[in-house]
Design a protein around this motif. Structure first.
Motif, short mmCIF file in Angstrom:
data_model
loop_
_atom_site.label_atom_id
_atom_site.label_comp_id
_atom_site.label_asym_id
_atom_site.label_seq_id
_atom_site.Cartn_x
_atom_site.Cartn_y
_atom_site.Cartn_z
N SER B 222 -22.21 -14.64 -8.11
CA SER B 222 -23.06 -14.51 -6.91
C SER B 222 -24.51 -14.88 -7.23
O SER B 222 -25.16 -15.62 -6.48
CB SER B 222 -23.00 -13.07 -6.37
N TRP B 223 -24.98 -14.35 -8.34
CA TRP B 223 -26.37 -14.60 -8.74
C TRP B 223 -26.57 -16.08 -9.05
O TRP B 223 -27.57 -16.69 -8.66
CB TRP B 223 -26.70 -13.74 -9.96
N LYS B 224 -25.59 -16.67 -9.73
CA LYS B 224 -25.67 -18.07 -10.13
C LYS B 224 -25.65 -18.99 -8.89
O LYS B 224 -26.40 -19.96 -8.82
CB LYS B 224 -24.46 -18.37 -11.02
N SER B 225 -24.78 -18.67 -7.95
CA SER B 225 -24.61 -19.55 -6.78
C SER B 225 -25.57 -19.20 -5.65
O SER B 225 -25.79 -20.01 -4.73
CB SER B 225 -23.17 -19.44 -6.26
N GLY B 226 -26.10 -17.98 -5.68
CA GLY B 226 -27.00 -17.57 -4.60
C GLY B 226 -26.27 -17.08 -3.36
O GLY B 226 -26.90 -16.73 -2.36
N THR B 227 -24.95 -17.06 -3.42
CA THR B 227 -24.18 -16.53 -2.27
C THR B 227 -23.14 -15.54 -2.78
O THR B 227 -22.66 -15.65 -3.91
CB THR B 227 -23.43 -17.65 -1.51
N MET B 228 -22.77 -14.59 -1.94
CA MET B 228 -21.88 -13.51 -2.38
C MET B 228 -20.50 -14.03 -2.79
O MET B 228 -19.84 -14.72 -2.01
CB MET B 228 -21.76 -12.48 -1.26
N GLN B 229 -20.08 -13.67 -3.98
CA GLN B 229 -18.75 -14.00 -4.47
C GLN B 229 -17.97 -12.70 -4.68
O GLN B 229 -18.57 -11.66 -4.94
CB GLN B 229 -18.84 -14.74 -5.81
N THR B 230 -16.65 -12.78 -4.58
CA THR B 230 -15.86 -11.55 -4.74
C THR B 230 -14.93 -11.65 -5.94
O THR B 230 -14.64 -12.74 -6.44
CB THR B 230 -15.00 -11.30 -3.48
N ASN B 231 -14.44 -10.50 -6.38
CA ASN B 231 -13.39 -10.43 -7.40
C ASN B 231 -12.04 -10.36 -6.70
O ASN B 231 -11.88 -9.57 -5.77
CB ASN B 231 -13.55 -9.17 -8.25
N THR B 232 -11.07 -11.16 -7.14
CA THR B 232 -9.73 -11.01 -6.56
C THR B 232 -9.07 -9.77 -7.16
O THR B 232 -8.54 -8.94 -6.46
CB THR B 232 -8.88 -12.27 -6.78
N ASN B 233 -9.09 -9.64 -8.46
CA ASN B 233 -8.80 -8.34 -9.04
C ASN B 233 -9.95 -8.04 -10.00
O ASN B 233 -10.84 -8.87 -10.17
CB ASN B 233 -7.44 -8.29 -9.73
N ALA B 234 -9.95 -6.89 -10.61
CA ALA B 234 -11.07 -6.55 -11.50
C ALA B 234 -10.49 -5.72 -12.64
O ALA B 234 -10.74 -4.53 -12.75
CB ALA B 234 -12.14 -5.79 -10.74
N GLU B 235 -9.66 -6.38 -13.45
CA GLU B 235 -8.95 -5.65 -14.50
C GLU B 235 -9.81 -5.53 -15.75
O GLU B 235 -9.66 -6.30 -16.70
CB GLU B 235 -7.62 -6.35 -14.81
#
Lengths: 322, 322
Positions: B222-235
Motif C-alpha cells: 500500500s505504501w509503495k503503490s500509494g493505494t490500499m492493498q489487501t492480504n488474501t490470507n495472512a499466515e
C-alpha cells in the motif's frame, strides 16, 4: 575491607557494601525494579522485583565478581583469577577480568547449562571441565592456583564477593525504602548474606527471608540447627542453587536473617511460569524460588510490601520445564 | 481533537498526542527503555527497546483504548463501548472501560490466542466470537452497535486510538532524544502512524520505519503503490499483525514514514529468540518483527542509534516457535 562488623563481629560490614557499590559502579547496571498489578492480585501482596536478570552477564554475580577483581592489588591481579562455578559466577568473573585487563580461568562441572558455558567462552575465559561435585571443583581450582599463582575468587565464600552481592539490596532499598520484607534465593548464600547485612543496617525491622529448593535444603537445615549441614545430592531444577552453603554465609544468616522457606519443584516451575506470563521477563529457575514461596507459604512472610531479588535470567530456551 | 495537522491536513496533529498523554497519564505505565550490550554487538548498532510488553494488559494497546474511552462524553460512554480485535486491543478496551466504569463488548475471532481470550474474560469484557475474517468481525460489531448504542472503538482506524498509541514515541523520544531511527511493527498501522506523527514533529530528520511480515505485507504494498492493498490470507506467526492496514494509517504513512521493511517468518522467530535470550524479556512474535529487520536488512535502516518499539508480550508459553 574492615575486620569486623560493628555489632556482631561478622567479617563484612555495611560500610564494606557502600565501598563495593562505589568500586563496581562503573561496571555494573543499576537494574530496574518492576511491578505487576496482576501478580499483586494473584499473591495478595505488593510485590517489587529487583531485576538482576537484566544485569551484565544476566545475573547478580557480576556485582561480587567485579568487587573481588577490582579489590586485588596490581601484583596479585597480574597473575589472573580462577574460580569454580556452575555458570553465572564464571561468566561474571570473566567479564570482571576483561574489564580489569587480566586473565580468568574457570573450573566448571561438565553438566553446566550450555548457555552458561557459551557465555564463558565468549568472554574469553579458559574453561577446565570437572565432575559435578564440590571436591572435584575444589581440586581443579587448587591445581590451577599452584601452577599459575592465580587468585581464587570463590563464588560465594569470599568477603569481597558477599559485599558486592549486597549492593543489590542497597540499590533496592534506596529505590523502595518502604519494603516490609526482602526475599532472595539461597545457593551458596552470598547473595542473601550480603543483602541481609545492608538491609538490616538500613532498616532494622525489615523481614529478611531466604528461600531454597526443598531438594537442596542445606541452608534451611544449617540455619535451623546452627551447624553446617550438607546436601547428599541436590536434584533441583534451580541449577544455580545446587551448591553448598558457605561458612561465611551461615555465620551471617545466624545473626541477620529472620526465616528460611523451602519450596517444592512443582511450585518453582509454577512460579517461573507466572513471572514469565505476567511480568513478561525471562528468569532462570533459581530466580523463581523466592516467588514460589508465595504460592503456598505466603503466611510465613511478614508484611505486605515484599521485595524479591530476581537473581538471573540465563535459561536454556530449548529445555523449558513446561 | 483538532481537525487537521498543521502541515499536511492529516486528521491527527502532534498536539492531539500531547493531549492524549495528559488524558491517559493516570491509567498507563511510563514503560522503561532497555538496552543490551550483547545485542548491540550482534547487530552492530546501538539499540533501545521501549518495552510496551510491560504496559498494562501487556501491550501498547492500553494507550489508544484509554484515550478513546476517556474522550467520550458521559452520555455516549454510558452506553458502553464495542470493538473487534484479535486480542490485545480487546483487553485494553476492557481495562479502559473498567477504569471509566462502563461496559465493553468484544467481537473476537474464535482462533484468538488463549491467553488473549482469558485476559478479556478476566477484565469483565463480554466476548462475541466470530469467524477469523474482517467481514465477520465488522458484521459482529455493527450488530452490537445497532442493538445497544455502544460506541465503536476501532482497534486502529480511529483518531483517538492513533493519538493514544503515539504517546509511546513521545515518551521514547523524551527519554532518548538522540535516536537516529524509530522502528515499529505494522498491523493495522495505528502504532506506527501515531508514533510517526510525534517523532517527526519532535525530530524532523529521524528515520521512521515500519516493519511487517512478508506474509502479511499489505502495508508495504500500500505504501509503495500509494493505494490500499489487501492480504488474501495472512499466515504469519505474528498474530498481532494479521489485520488489514487502516485508511487513516495509510494517509499518515504516505506523509510521514521513510521506509517499510518486510521480514521472513524464519527471521521473526530468530529475532524473538534473540530478544528472549539476550534482553531477558518475554515478547510476542509481533514485537520481534522490527528486530527481525536488523538480521539481514540492517543496511536499509539509517543511523546507528535505533529505537525499537516492543509492542507486547502476550504469548502462549505452551506454543513457542522453537
Amino acid at each position: 575491607m574492615s575486620a569486623e562488623n560493628s555489632k556482631v563481629g561478622l567479617p563484612i560490614s555495611p560500610d564494606d557494601i557502600y565501598k563495593a557499590a562505589k568500586r563496581i559502579g562503573p561496571y555494573v547496571h543499576r537494574t530496574p525494579v518492576l511491578t505487576s498489578a496482576r501478580l499483586n492480585e494473584i499473591f495478595g501482596a505488593e510485590l517489587f522485583f529487583k531485576c538482576e536478570n537484566f544485569q551484565h552477564i544476566g545475573a547478580f554475580k557480576a556485582r561480587g565478581a567485579h568487587n573481588a577483581v577490582f579489590a586485588l592489588n596490581d601484583a596479585d591481579a597480574s597473575k589472573g583469577v580462577v574460580a569454580h562455578s556452575s555458570g553465572n559466577h564464571a561468566a561474571a568473573l570473566c567479564l570482571a577480568a576483561v574489564n580489569r585487563g587480566i586473565s580468568a580461568k574457570i573450573v566448571m562441572p561438565h553438566n553446566s547449562a550450555r548457555v552458561k558455558i557459551d557465555a564463558v567462552k565468549r568472554l574469553g575465559g579458559e574453561i577446565n571441565f570437572c565432575e559435578p561435585s564440590i571436591s572435584a571443583r575444589e581440586a581443579g581450582v587448587e591445581d590451577i592456583m599452584a601452577r599459575t599463582g592465580a587468585a581464587l575468587v570463590h563464588p560465594y565464600n569470599d568477603a569481597h564477593v558477599i559485599a558486592g552481592q549486597g549492593t543489590t539490596a542497597l540499590e533496592f532499598l534506596e529505590e523502595c525504602p518502604d519494603l516490609d520484607a526482602l526475599l532472595a534465593p539461597i545457593g551458596g548464600g552470598g547473595l542473601l548474606s550480603g543483602c541481609a547485612i545492608i538491609a538490616k543496617a538500613l532498616k532494622e525491622n525489615i523481614f529478611v527471608c531466604g528461600v531454597e529448593p526443598l531438594h537442596a535444603n542445606d541452608a534451611f537445615r544449617s540455619w535451623k540447627s546452627g551447624t553446617m549441614q550438607t546436601n547428599t545430592n541436590a536434584e533441583t531444577i534451580a541449577d544455580g542453587l545446587r551448591g553448598q552453603l558457605g561458612d561465611m554465609a551461615l555465620d551471617i544468616f545466624l545473626e541477620k536473617i529472620d526465616h528460611v522457606i523451602e519450596v517444592s519443584e512443582e511450585d518453582i516451575v509454577q512460579a517461573m511460569r507466572l513471572v514469565w506470563s505476567e511480568l513478561k521477563i525471562v528468569i532462570e529457575p533459581s530466580s523463581a524460588v523466592p516467588v514460589a514461596s508465595l504460592l503456598k507459604q505466603r503466611a510465613c512472610i511478614s508484611g505486605d510490601k515484599i521485595g524479591i531479588v530476581v537473581s538471573g535470567g540465563n535459561v536454556d530456551l530449548d529445555a523449558l520445564p513446561w
